[in-house]
Write an enzyme that holds these catalytic residues in place. Structure first.
Site, PDB file in Angstrom:
ATOM      1  N   ARG B 304       0.569  -1.234  -0.379  1.00 15.29           N
ATOM      2  CA  ARG B 304      -0.161  -0.128  -0.362  1.00 15.29           C
ATOM      3  C   ARG B 304       1.351   1.147  -0.014  1.00 15.29           C
ATOM      4  NH1 ARG B 304      -5.607   1.539   0.521  1.00 15.29           N
ATOM      5  NH2 ARG B 304      -6.148  -0.803   0.338  1.00 15.29           N
ATOM      6  N   GLU B 706      -9.945   5.134   7.187  1.00 19.16           N
ATOM      7  CA  GLU B 706      -8.529   5.325   6.880  1.00 19.16           C
ATOM      8  C   GLU B 706      -8.180   6.619   6.367  1.00 19.16           C
ATOM      9  OE1 GLU B 706      -7.759   1.684   4.757  1.00 19.16           O
ATOM     10  OE2 GLU B 706      -5.820   1.250   6.068  1.00 19.16           O
TER      11      GLU B 706
END
Lengths: 466, 750
Positions: B304, B706
């Site tokens: 990520r 997030e």
């Protein structure tokens, strides 16, 4: 035998008085609304209320139950969330719901109890009081904004609160259950706890129950925070006397001290948090001997003396600054304990300042702290000065050489500079988790400057000194 | 709709692991951990501890019936150390006692003899020694090398970000007890019930169906209980299996902080190339991820970082490489943002570097390079429904960025000892597990014969408001009152093979599964109504708890309809499966379409630095955020504010400190500081961007867990700008967090 009232029930228990109140209420009484977060008084998830008989009735205060020895609630009223729950939500519970002030819920009860404690105080309430009531509560989910919105709702509601006797008003308006009405009477009927005469003196327990949790549990302890001879603030002949077991909130609320130190509130709010200030004692702060004890540093600069009592009832006085021999080593004999501190009120205008920097501004241990008290004559010459500093040596320091240098000097930029250089020579900070030695040196330098800038704004030209 | 748990929370009636009534005969577990970060174990002497009061037994690796293995992605982590220790706090044995207190006393009596080995805490040193969790990965697009030759301006530098302790207020914990026929029941504070089940089965050498995992809620997770809850749950499972007694382990805060992994520290190098007119033409970065002693989720976190290495910017030539470096810290793990924030901090540092060197505003460069539809990410996905420019423009217009900047300049001109700084932080965050196979979920819906509804999903409630959203989805899909809907615990016997509640995707995945289940039941109910009312199916509709015929409300209401269906033996239950369409990713090419959609936004952060003391306050953060069409603004706003503050904490005061010996120094709340009520921004102003939402988002309400954390990165650069206003010669260092120490040293440094 310890007797106290837990919510609506009288408790008589033979449990050890060094057990934490948290373990007792959660695991012995299964009052599971009180949560465990850190077991060191740093998160507030375990906040409860302790109600104590005073002249005017019962005074309630919030406290972190994780570091409160069970023995310290003898003869008192302990309130957990179960003790304020009614069929309807109280206004502070409802405000937290309406403002979405709760997410995972683990910290929530702590906030609720801190707010309950605020509602039970008698003074009139500003919005900043609501926030300071919850300054010992940590939330990891919300970012606090929704909790601030809840605080504001409560603040508006509390503007209707009467002054004086508030319990009936709180009961009528469903802030607390009706059983609070008879608590005064019930507390008076409680059997008084007879304290053990152990060697380990404990005040609020805010340090010992963190550092020596399991040892205290089994030790024969001597609880002093309810010893009326050791509690209180008085003034006589320009000398202020404070009992060793006086807690920090009492200092903060003291009319005597507030008159002498107009910025007392600002200074003492930098010391821990509301529920800790409610139980942490000034004597505990001194004897704990932390090199960064806030109150220690505060009082060293007032040239404070302390009275140490021996077991045979004799006592002696020493200067607080002379108490500290080396890291956690005190000029105290076996069996001695601190009774009180004394200091002379500085002459007016009182030139006193306290500075503290920590990683987080509030509810944190200082990286460096310092206090200074000056006396100057009409020619702006320094006739008396005491400067303390924490975090820059193995003990809370008195900057002796710096003070010596400043005596009989004028307050000038050059003299300030030399004083700062002198201070650098007498400190010996070490690198640790709170900061590097290099940082602590620079920080003390800056905080000493802050003393001068704060106390002598006209004398020290800010421009020339940055 | 307010959070359905709120009333229970404020009354202290919500149940967490430690609140479960303790069964008779329960043993209390306590891990005995290493006090070295890297060592060979010569001998451990348990004899004194075994004889101590109240000790039932001590379990070591020798007692494990199955594999001594808890690794998730890579099988590289033992539950209990065998002959080597790889991090300080690694579990070696499990003490079982009649009470927690007695277990603690016994733990002090265990003696260990070890041979200390070289400790690595720095990821760059690990890379030099080729200690990697797995081979490095590179994402690239265009031709970086040739492009740098054509760039008018090139800047190179280094950016470091430290780790972050999750500091969920509820520590790790689990409670296991045996059932009949070797069945084991585990209550765990985990974001990944299936991970617990799978790992317990492996360690205990039993089939997964013998393990039932149940989760009511978590007192905070933030990623820290995605993988790291597993070891504690497996410890109690193992102990319960061996002793045939209930076993409970709720971890003390200091043990939790010492034993568990955190957000990964990163040490990175960047090279950025710009054209004459500040277009970023090329970007190269090397990330050194401090993975700790075992893989845990590091490979996925690393991935990520690469996905988000260019944040919200279009850069035609990119080459980013990431090394997952094996060190002697506890295995680092998921934490809100999952590597994305670390990648974004580096590109933002590179842009700040360029802006300061070129004497232009950082936001000028940011603005010029924002993403647009049709742009291609380095991983091959083409930008679609882009909101980078819209959220940027709207925030800067609504909040009047020029006026804000002028205010800062004016303040700085008028004040010597205090300086303000301001910074913009745009975000673009991809929604989906980057591991495509994990993007699926299931839901089980029961309509009971009295018309009440019970739902189960694979999602775990941890404060993010998932359960509230699932009840909302159910009420909306059935078109009944939310009061009829009860959400059950998350349980592996009701919902199997779950993906963890992570990646911001839990509401999307589980909500879509719920909708599918409800659609099936609703279809059957309408068929019942058709027969009952003698009308055509297409004439029927169900709204506000009533059957409507051709738009006219009939007398047939929910409870009646259910009763009739039940009489007619119609199935009132449904279990449905949802898998996100479209997404795919080919790791061999590092290209694909891994994300269902992206979330965008922009924040403007203003800070004031006290330049005498080196301390600072966050004045305000103004945000325009792409919620899609928020299905619950109370819940979503809480996520934005909470995520932002967590991000600010990571960038400012939260300082993890390890000694050179690998010991955690910031091991308690007294030494590791997270934001308190006084340190958060004085105001946080969040305005939703008006959009149509995204079809792959539940009810078009985009994932919100997030993304807001990364708004916090703006605080770093705002503080840096304030410092530079005081000391223009300060070194331009990118080394988060910007603690008061670093601020003061920068203010008075050369």
């Amino acid at each position: 035998m310890i007797e106290f009232i837990l919510n609506d029930n009288t408790v008589k228990t033979d449990e050890r008085s060094g057990q934490t109140l948290l373990d007792f209420i959660r695991y012995q009484r299964r009052l599971i609304g009180t949560k465990i977060g850190c077991r060191e008084g740093d998160c507030g998830a375990c906040t409860i209320l302790i109600g104590e008989l005073v002249e005017s009735g019962i005074q309630y205060k919030s406290a972190t139950s994780c570091i409160t020895p069970l023995g310290n609630v003898a003869g008192k009223h302990v309130v957990t969330v179960e003790g304020i729950n009614m069929d309807v939500l109280t206004p502070y519970q409802q405000a937290m719901v309406d403002a979405s002030g709760t997410q995972c819920g683990m910290c929530t009860v702590g906030f609720v109890m801190s707010l309950a404690g605020l509602c039970l105080t008698r003074k009139s309430i500003q919005y900043s009081d609501v926030i300071s009531a919850i300054d010992g509560n940590i939330c990891r989910c919300t970012g606090y904004k929704s909790i601030e919105r809840a605080a504001y709702i409560l603040y508006e509601k509390l503007q209707n609160k009467p002054s004086g006797s508030i319990i009936p008003w709180l009961v009528n308006n469903e802030y607390i259950p009706a059983y609070f009405l008879s608590m005064d009477e019930r507390l008076r009927a409680l059997h008084k706890f007879i304290r053990s005469e152990g060697d380990t003196f404990i005040g609020g327990g805010t340090d010992l129950l963190v550092q020596k949790h399991d040892e205290i549990f089994t030790s024969d302890i001597n609880l002093i925070s309810d010893n009326s001879e050791l509690v209180g603030i008085s003034i006589e002949d320009n000398i202020i006397e404070i009992g060793a077991a006086t807690n920090t909130t009492m200092l903060l609320d003291s009319p005597i001290l507030n008159q002498v130190f107009p910025k007392l509130r600002e200074h003492l709010l930098l010391v821990s948090s509301t529920p800790i200030r409610n139980i942490a004692t000034v004597g505990g702060n001194f004897i704990n001997a932390s090199p960064i004890g806030d109150l220690t540093v505060f009082f060293i600069a007032l040239n404070t003396t302390i009275e140490l009592a021996a077991q045979n009832d004799t006592s002696r006085e020493i200067l607080l600054k002379d108490l500290y021999l080396d890291y956690k080593k005190l000029d105290m004999h076996d069996g001695e304990h601190m009774k009180k501190l004394r200091f002379q009120i500085p002459d007016k205008p009182i030139l006193f300042n306290f500075e503290k920097v920590s990683k987080r501004r509030y509810l944190d241990i200082a990286t460096v702290n310092t206090a200074a008290c000056f006396k100057i004559d009409e020619e702006e010459c320094i006739v008396d000065v005491h400067i303390s500093a924490g975090g820059v040596g193995p003990v809370p320091m008195y900057l002796n050489e710096t003070c010596q240098f400043l005596i009989r000097k004028k307050v000038t930029h050059q003299n300030m500079k030399t004083a700062l250089e002198t201070a650098q020579k007498e400190i010996s900070p070490i690198s640790d988790v709170r900061g590097s030695a290099q940082y602590k040196r620079l920080l003390l330098n800056q905080l000493l400057r802050a003393h001068f800038f704060t106390l002598f704004p006209d004398l020290v030209a800010i421009n020339s000194s940055i | 709709m307010k959070n359905i748990d709120a009333v229970g929370h404020v009354r202290g009636e919500s149940i967490y692991v430690d609140d479960i009534p303790v069964r008779v005969g329960t043993l209390f577990a306590l891990a005995y951990c290493s006090s070295s970060a890297h060592a060979r174990i010569n001998r451990v002497d348990y004899s004194k501890a075994e004889e101590a009061e109240g000790i039932h037994r001590i379990i070591t690796h020798k007692d494990i019936p199955g594999e001594n293995q808890i690794g998730g992605i890579i099988l590289d982590e033992p539950l209990l150390a065998v002959d080597e220790i790889h991090f300080w706090g690694q579990p070696i044995a499990i003490i079982l006692a009649e009470s927690e207190y007695l277990a603690r006393q016994a733990r002090k009596l265990i003696e260990i003899d070890v041979e200390e080995l070289h400790v690595i805490t720095n990821p760059r040193e690990a890379r030099k020694q080729n200690k990697l969790i797995h081979p490095p990965r590179t994402f690239s697009i265009g031709d970086v090398d040739n492009t740098f030759n054509k760039c008018a301006h090139i800047f190179e530098g280094r950016a470091d970000s430290n780790g972050q302790e999750h500091l969920y207020i509820e520590t790790q914990g689990a409670y296991a007890y045996p059932g009949e026929n070797d069945k084991l029941f585990i209550v765990s504070s985990t974001q990944g019930p299936t991970a617990v089940q799978r790992t317990a089965a492996r360690v205990l050498s039993v089939p997964m169906h013998q393990i039932e995992v149940d989760v009511t809620r978590l007192g905070g997770g933030f990623g820290g209980k995605e993988d790291q809850a597993t070891s504690f749950a497996v410890m109690v499972a193992l102990a319960s299996k061996i002793t045939k007694r209930p076993v409970k382990y709720v971890v003390h805060r200091m043990d939790d902080m010492k034993m568990t992994g955190k957000r990964h520290p990163y040490s990175s190098d960047y090279k950025i190339g710009l054209s004459e007119d500040y277009k970023i033409l090329a970007y190269e970065a090397t990330f050194h991820q401090n993975a700790g002693a075992a893989a845990d989720l590091s490979p996925a976190v690393l991935e990520r970082t690469l996905f988000h290495a260019t944040n919200a910017y279009f850069i035609p030539n990119v080459k980013v490489t990431a090394y997952s470096c094996k060190t002697n810290l506890p295995p680092n793990t998921a934490f809100r943002g999952f590597g994305g924030p670390q990648g974004m901090f580096v590109i933002e540092s590179a842009i700040q570097h360029a802006a300061r060197s070129l004497g232009v505003k950082k936001r000028t460069i940011q603005h010029i390079n924002l993403l647009d539809n049709g742009n291609e990410f380095p991983y091959g996905q083409v930008v679609d429904q882009c909101q980078a420019k819209t959220s940027w423009n709207e925030s800067n217009e609504k909040f009047n960025i020029e006026k804000l900047e002028f205010g800062v300049l004016k303040f700085n001109a008028e004040n010597k000892l205090y300086k303000k700084g301001i910074a913009c932080m745009p975000i673009c965050f991809g929604i989906s597990f980057t591991n495509t196979m994990m993007n699926n979920a299931r839901a089980l819906v029961h309509v009971y014969q009295d018309g009440s509804v019970g739902i189960s999903t694979g999602g775990v409630e941890m404060g993010q408001g998932l359960n509230t959203k699932m009840v909302q989805v159910t009420a909306e899909a059935f078109n009944i009152s939310a009061k009829r809907v009860k959400i059950e615990t998350t349980n592996t016997t009701r919902i199997a093979n779950t993906s963890p509640s992570a990646a911001s995707a839990t509401s999307d995945l589980n909500g879509k599964a719920l909708q599918k289940a409800i659609r099936s039941i609703m279809t059957r109910l309408l068929l019942v109504a058709r027969q009952e009312l003698g009308v055509e199916y297409h004439q029927l509709d169900f709204k506000n708890e009533h059957i409507f015929i051709d738009g006219e409300k009939s007398d047939l209401h929910w409870e009646q309809l259910i009763s009739i269906a039940h009489q007619q033996r119609v199935n009132l239950s449904e279990h449905a499966h949802y898998a996100t369409p479209i997404i795919h990713f080919d790791k061999s090419k590092e290209k694909g379409h891994p994300f269902a959609y992206h979330v965008y936004g922009n924040s403007i952060t203003t800070v004031t630095v006290d330049c005498l003391r080196g301390i600072y306050e966050i004045d305000d953060v103004k945000i325009v955020h792409d919620f899609g069409k928020s299905m619950n603004m109370d819940v979503d706003l809480g996520q934005i504010e909470g995520g932002l503050v967590q991000g600010i904490g990571w960038m400012t005061m939260e300082e993890l400190a390890y000694g050179d010996d690998g010991r955690l120094l910031s091991n308690a709340l007294s030494t590791y500081k997270i934001p308190d009520i006084y340190s958060v921004p004085k105001t946080i102003d969040v305005k939703p961007l008006k959009t149509d939402g995204h079809d792959l988002a539940i009810l078009k309400s985009k994932a919100v867990g997030e993304p807001p954390l990364m708004y916090g990165i703006g605080a770093y650069f705002a503080i840096q700008n304030a410092v530079l206003a005081f000391n223009p010669n300060a070194n331009l260092v990118f080394d988060a967090p910007f603690t008061p120490e670093k601020v003061l040293l920068a203010l008075y440094g050369e």
